[in-house]
Design a protein around this motif. Sequence first.
Motif, short mmCIF file in Angstrom:
data_model
loop_
_atom_site.label_atom_id
_atom_site.label_comp_id
_atom_site.label_asym_id
_atom_site.label_seq_id
_atom_site.Cartn_x
_atom_site.Cartn_y
_atom_site.Cartn_z
N SER A 7 1.58 -14.09 -56.46
CA SER A 7 1.24 -13.99 -55.04
C SER A 7 0.39 -12.73 -54.91
O SER A 7 0.80 -11.65 -55.34
CB SER A 7 2.51 -13.87 -54.19
OG SER A 7 3.23 -15.09 -54.22
N TRP A 8 -0.82 -12.88 -54.37
CA TRP A 8 -1.74 -11.76 -54.26
C TRP A 8 -2.15 -11.58 -52.81
O TRP A 8 -2.16 -12.52 -52.02
CB TRP A 8 -2.95 -11.95 -55.17
CG TRP A 8 -3.55 -13.33 -55.18
CD1 TRP A 8 -3.26 -14.36 -56.03
CD2 TRP A 8 -4.54 -13.84 -54.26
NE1 TRP A 8 -3.99 -15.47 -55.72
CE2 TRP A 8 -4.80 -15.18 -54.65
CE3 TRP A 8 -5.24 -13.30 -53.18
CZ2 TRP A 8 -5.72 -16.00 -53.98
CZ3 TRP A 8 -6.15 -14.10 -52.51
CH2 TRP A 8 -6.39 -15.44 -52.91
N PHE A 9 -2.49 -10.35 -52.49
CA PHE A 9 -2.77 -9.98 -51.11
C PHE A 9 -3.98 -9.06 -51.10
O PHE A 9 -3.93 -7.97 -51.69
CB PHE A 9 -1.55 -9.31 -50.48
CG PHE A 9 -0.30 -10.15 -50.58
CD1 PHE A 9 0.04 -11.04 -49.57
CD2 PHE A 9 0.50 -10.09 -51.71
CE1 PHE A 9 1.16 -11.84 -49.69
CE2 PHE A 9 1.63 -10.89 -51.83
CZ PHE A 9 1.96 -11.76 -50.81
N THR B 139 2.39 -9.97 -46.62
CA THR B 139 1.06 -9.93 -46.02
C THR B 139 1.04 -8.94 -44.86
O THR B 139 0.10 -8.13 -44.72
CB THR B 139 0.65 -11.33 -45.52
OG1 THR B 139 0.95 -12.30 -46.50
CG2 THR B 139 -0.84 -11.38 -45.21
N ASN C 51 -4.21 -14.24 -48.74
CA ASN C 51 -3.22 -14.53 -49.77
C ASN C 51 -3.48 -15.93 -50.33
O ASN C 51 -4.36 -16.64 -49.83
CB ASN C 51 -1.79 -14.37 -49.21
CG ASN C 51 -1.49 -15.37 -48.11
OD1 ASN C 51 -1.52 -16.57 -48.31
ND2 ASN C 51 -1.18 -14.86 -46.91
#
Length: 328
Positions: A253-255, A46, A96
């Motif tokens: 996991s996305w940001f 992040t 996130n």
Amino acid sequence: MTSQLSRRTVLAGAASLAALPRVAQAEWKPTDTIRIIVPAAPGGTTDVMGRLLAQHLQVVWGQSVVVENKSGGGGTIAMTDFVRQKPDGHTIMIGNPGPNAIAYRIFRNLPYKPDQLQPVSNMIRTSNIVSAHPSVPVKSIPELIDYLKKNDSVSYATSGTGQSPHLTGAWFLQLTGLKMIHVPFRGAGPALTAVFGGQVPILFDNLFPSLPQIREGKLTGLATTMPERTPLSPDIPALRETMPELKGFDVSSWFGVFLPAGAPQPVLDALNAEVKAFLARDDVKARINDIGAIADYTTPEQYGAFVQAEIAKFGEIIAREKLQMDVN
């Protein structure tokens, strides 16, 4: 923690930008210092994405960009403060799955709601990964499932209750109808240490820091969790490839980038355009590849729909686990 980009960093960013084809510029530009809020401690993904975006925006918009790390409460402390900020484009959040999807169902007393945030665009997706201590007699997910059927007291380590790796493990067990004992730790480092030491045999973790340990033979990589295999380790299959029960498995996991709700359309359009330009840079593409991620630009509408789908998916997993917590 607050930091401002150095002149040397800005000049380096300007040099990288010089050769790039520019997207059509939206009319809006900031008139004051921009704050990018990172709801996590320095050093993680992040934070990395927030600082890379800060460099880009400082160069193209000609305004100072300050990165503020606000960790605590799984990102919910930062998000609670962020939704109260003016939606004028001068305060940006790097989101996130923790505070922007999981938190809505796992916390009883969460003081903010999804409609208080304006999705702008996702930036990257990266996989979680399932691995085992080399002493465990499994080399694949089918072998792990057979092992669990014969052993009813196997435990798995994660970076903490309610974190993405924990819910990855919970969903895997829900879909296969199996049981394992969850052993949560305070972060990925202690979880890895416990698995290295043989105290816990199975690990559900983010791709990093597990992947380097798999390459060194300290862990056995069993599967990754996105639909596609990670380009950094294409020999490790995706979970959905391994068993019919797991054909719909998809956890990443996305940001991505958020504004406070109510941002004017020109502000939203301008920031979205710059996220697209940022992800098109060759140096950014290389950095994204280094961390085993996939660039994932979206329109605000696409990102909003994606986040809502993530909230629903994690909400179902949490409900089946009967998992509820209070914001600390």
